[in-house]
Design an enzyme around this catalytic site. Structure first.
Site, PDB file in Angstrom:
ATOM      1  N   SER A 117      10.189 -46.721  11.952  1.00  0.00           N
ATOM      2  CA  SER A 117      11.217 -46.779  10.678  1.00  0.00           C
ATOM      3  C   SER A 117      10.936 -45.650   9.963  1.00  0.00           C
ATOM      4  CB  SER A 117      10.931 -48.233  10.055  1.00  0.00           C
ATOM      5  OG  SER A 117      11.573 -48.271   8.834  1.00  0.00           O
ATOM      6  N   TYR A 140       5.957 -53.830   5.358  1.00  0.00           N
ATOM      7  CA  TYR A 140       6.608 -53.579   6.501  1.00  0.00           C
ATOM      8  C   TYR A 140       6.822 -52.250   7.096  1.00  0.00           C
ATOM      9  CZ  TYR A 140      10.974 -52.284   9.161  1.00  0.00           C
ATOM     10  OH  TYR A 140      11.625 -51.997  10.194  1.00  0.00           O
ATOM     11  N   LYS A 144       4.631 -50.700  10.697  1.00  0.00           N
ATOM     12  CA  LYS A 144       5.095 -49.615  11.768  1.00  0.00           C
ATOM     13  C   LYS A 144       4.138 -48.397  11.985  1.00  0.00           C
ATOM     14  CE  LYS A 144       8.972 -51.900  12.612  1.00  0.00           C
ATOM     15  NZ  LYS A 144       9.502 -52.474  14.028  1.00  0.00           N
TER      16      LYS A 144
HETATM   17  P1  NAD Z   1      16.552 -58.283  14.608  1.00  0.00           P
HETATM   18  O1  NAD Z   1      15.963 -59.233  13.724  1.00  0.00           O
HETATM   19  O2  NAD Z   1      18.388 -58.474  14.598  1.00  0.00           O
HETATM   20  O3  NAD Z   1      16.279 -58.273  15.814  1.00  0.00           O
HETATM   21  C1  NAD Z   1      14.818 -58.534  16.181  1.00  0.00           C
HETATM   22  C2  NAD Z   1      14.615 -59.444  17.294  1.00  0.00           C
HETATM   23  O4  NAD Z   1      13.287 -59.641  17.799  1.00  0.00           O
HETATM   24  C3  NAD Z   1      15.334 -60.694  17.232  1.00  0.00           C
HETATM   25  O5  NAD Z   1      16.083 -61.002  18.239  1.00  0.00           O
HETATM   26  C4  NAD Z   1      13.875 -61.777  17.058  1.00  0.00           C
HETATM   27  O6  NAD Z   1      14.241 -62.796  17.416  1.00  0.00           O
HETATM   28  C5  NAD Z   1      12.959 -60.930  17.779  1.00  0.00           C
HETATM   29  N1  NAD Z   1      11.616 -61.350  17.612  1.00  0.00           N
HETATM   30  C6  NAD Z   1      10.991 -61.017  16.253  1.00  0.00           C
HETATM   31  N2  NAD Z   1       9.794 -61.422  16.427  1.00  0.00           N
HETATM   32  C7  NAD Z   1       9.551 -61.904  17.782  1.00  0.00           C
HETATM   33  C8  NAD Z   1       8.360 -62.357  18.404  1.00  0.00           C
HETATM   34  N3  NAD Z   1       7.188 -62.435  17.786  1.00  0.00           N
HETATM   35  N4  NAD Z   1       8.600 -62.679  19.822  1.00  0.00           N
HETATM   36  C9  NAD Z   1       9.650 -62.593  20.371  1.00  0.00           C
HETATM   37  N5  NAD Z   1      10.866 -61.976  19.538  1.00  0.00           N
HETATM   38  C10 NAD Z   1      10.602 -61.717  18.331  1.00  0.00           C
HETATM   39  O7  NAD Z   1      16.286 -56.718  13.818  1.00  0.00           O
HETATM   40  P2  NAD Z   1      17.076 -55.523  14.196  1.00  0.00           P
HETATM   41  O8  NAD Z   1      17.942 -54.898  12.897  1.00  0.00           O
HETATM   42  O9  NAD Z   1      17.674 -55.374  15.581  1.00  0.00           O
HETATM   43  O10 NAD Z   1      15.812 -54.372  14.521  1.00  0.00           O
HETATM   44  C11 NAD Z   1      15.219 -54.114  15.715  1.00  0.00           C
HETATM   45  C12 NAD Z   1      13.908 -53.294  15.504  1.00  0.00           C
HETATM   46  O11 NAD Z   1      14.375 -52.215  14.755  1.00  0.00           O
HETATM   47  C13 NAD Z   1      12.790 -53.988  14.469  1.00  0.00           C
HETATM   48  O12 NAD Z   1      11.548 -53.578  15.153  1.00  0.00           O
HETATM   49  C14 NAD Z   1      13.029 -53.069  13.188  1.00  0.00           C
HETATM   50  O13 NAD Z   1      11.699 -53.165  12.576  1.00  0.00           O
HETATM   51  C15 NAD Z   1      13.586 -51.913  13.824  1.00  0.00           C
HETATM   52  N6  NAD Z   1      14.200 -51.409  12.639  1.00  0.00           N
HETATM   53  C16 NAD Z   1      15.451 -51.844  12.263  1.00  0.00           C
HETATM   54  C17 NAD Z   1      16.462 -51.050  11.206  1.00  0.00           C
HETATM   55  C18 NAD Z   1      17.587 -51.410  10.725  1.00  0.00           C
HETATM   56  O14 NAD Z   1      17.989 -50.738   9.805  1.00  0.00           O
HETATM   57  N7  NAD Z   1      17.979 -52.662  11.329  1.00  0.00           N
HETATM   58  C19 NAD Z   1      15.618 -49.876  10.808  1.00  0.00           C
HETATM   59  C20 NAD Z   1      14.452 -49.304  11.190  1.00  0.00           C
HETATM   60  C21 NAD Z   1      13.803 -49.820  12.078  1.00  0.00           C
END
Ligand code: NAD
Ligand code: UDP
Length: 332
Positions: A117, A140, A144
């Protein structure tokens, strides 16, 4: 390739899974559904219900067939909440990721792509390059960074090839099928669109006293399809480069007020807004210099305009005003 997608029932993971399948890869989604949606997982993907903290279930899943790569999306994502519940984030994002990485090494998986991130950086007025100072302002962001550092050691000791992709603000959708449906929703664009759907009375602006042009925070919004393309390119690029740390963003910053104004134009709704206190864990400006991803992955964002990004999100929200159907059946 056979790809194991941890967190593939979530917003970004489900869309990347569909793109992997479209590109001819075999995909197993591993997700606890703590935040994700079973309905978002493409039917052609195998699905394993499991937590990344649960090593025996991970071992069974990773041992079932030889995987060429893992893409690791599974994490809690709310920077603001991480400042209220740090332990929840350290456990899930750090202990969970470490369990997954250890299992990857034990099962001889050679490549891992990690969702990092922009939150790893200290805020800066000009576009960030990967060598800029690390300085997370939220738990958070720190989780990362801890996993990026962990991966370096697994590379040195086990030869694990990895890409840490530092996403800036993921946004947009692939309407009508997949889009952003977080519970609770904390991200700016979906919240703004929920106001346009008359599901919320107003959007709250977290602070207008930042050192920016209009006093609100500036972010770099990147379409989820452009993020998806970068993952597929990174899997391939890892054959050439054993370690890749790349920013993924458009290099254009928009303030919170500019995002709300753009959404007003797209939706035709007045979208009332109210300025409230700053949210802990937010830095003033985060904008990417993604030259490295362009040079090393051959990545070229196809949907760089904020207007088009929000328009795709709006189309999805209009088609799914209540999120995924299964949410109504209580899968949370
Ligand atoms: P999201 O919450 O939609 O998806 C995360 C998924 O991981 C979910 O389906 C959840 O059920 C699963 N999950 C969480 N903890 C778990 C565990 N312990 N075991 C199994 N499954 C688990 O989030 P997203 O927006 O799709 O983000 C995906 C990744 O991208 C994350 O790692 C997030 O930190 C990173 N990220 C997202 C953004 C953004 O803008 N959305 C920006 C930077 C980084
Ligand atoms: N934001 C806001 N009101 C909201 C949600 C977010 O003002 O209801 C601001 C937030 O302070 C940040 C920007 O919008 O400056 C983007 O926040 P988001 O949570 O979407 O993503 P983040 O940058 O935290 O990953």
């Amino acid at each position: 390739m056979r790809v194991f997608v941890a967190g593939g029932a979530g917003y970004i993971g489900s869309i990347v899974t569909q793109r992997l399948l479209d590109a001819g890869h075999q995909v197993t989604v591993y997700d606890s559904l703590v935040k994700g949606h079973r309905q978002a997982v493409p039917l052609e993907a195998q699905f394993v219900l499991g937590d990344i903290l649960d090593r025996p279930t991970l071992d069974a899943a990773l041992g079932a067939e030889p995987y060429d790569a893992i893409i690791h999306f599974a994490a809690f994502i709310e920077a603001g909440l991480s400042m209220q519940q740090p332990g929840t984030f350290f456990r899930n994002n750090v202990a969970g990721s470490m369990t997954l990485i250890e299992a990857a090494a034990a099962h001889g998986v050679k490549k891992l792509v990690f969702s990092s991130s922009a939150g790893v950086y200290a805020s800066k007025d000009t576009p960030l390059v990967e060598d800029d100072p690390i300085g997370p302002v939220s738990v958070y962001g720190h989780t990362k960074r801890m996993i990026e550092e962990t991966l370096v050691w697994y590379h040195r000791i086990h030869g694990l090839r990895f890409a840490a992709l530092r996403y800036f603000n993921a946004a947009g959708a692939t309407p009508p099928v997949r889009g952003e449906a977080h519970h609770p929703e904390t991200h700016l664009i979906p919240l703004v669109l929920q106001v346009a759907l008359n599901q919320r009375p107003r959007v709250l602006i977290f602070g207008d006293d930042y050192p920016t042009s209009d006093g609100t925070c500036i972010r770099d919004y990147i379409h989820v399809l452009d993020l998806s393309a970068a993952h597929i390119l990174a899997l391939r690029a890892l054959d050439e480069y054993p370690v890749l740390i790349c920013n993924l963003g458009n290099g254009a910053g928009y303030s919170v007020k500019e995002v709300i104004d753009t959404a007003r134009q797209i939706t035709g709704h007045s979208i009332p807004a109210k300025v409230v206190d700053r949210r802990r864990g937010d830095g003033p400006v985060l904008v990417a210099d993604a030259s490295r991803a362009k040079a090393l992955l051959g990545w070229v964002p196809q949907i760089p305009e904020l207007r088009d990004i929000i328009a795709s999100s709006w189309a999805w929200h209009q088609a799914h005003p209540k999120g995924y159907d299964s949410d109504e059946q209580g899968d949370k």
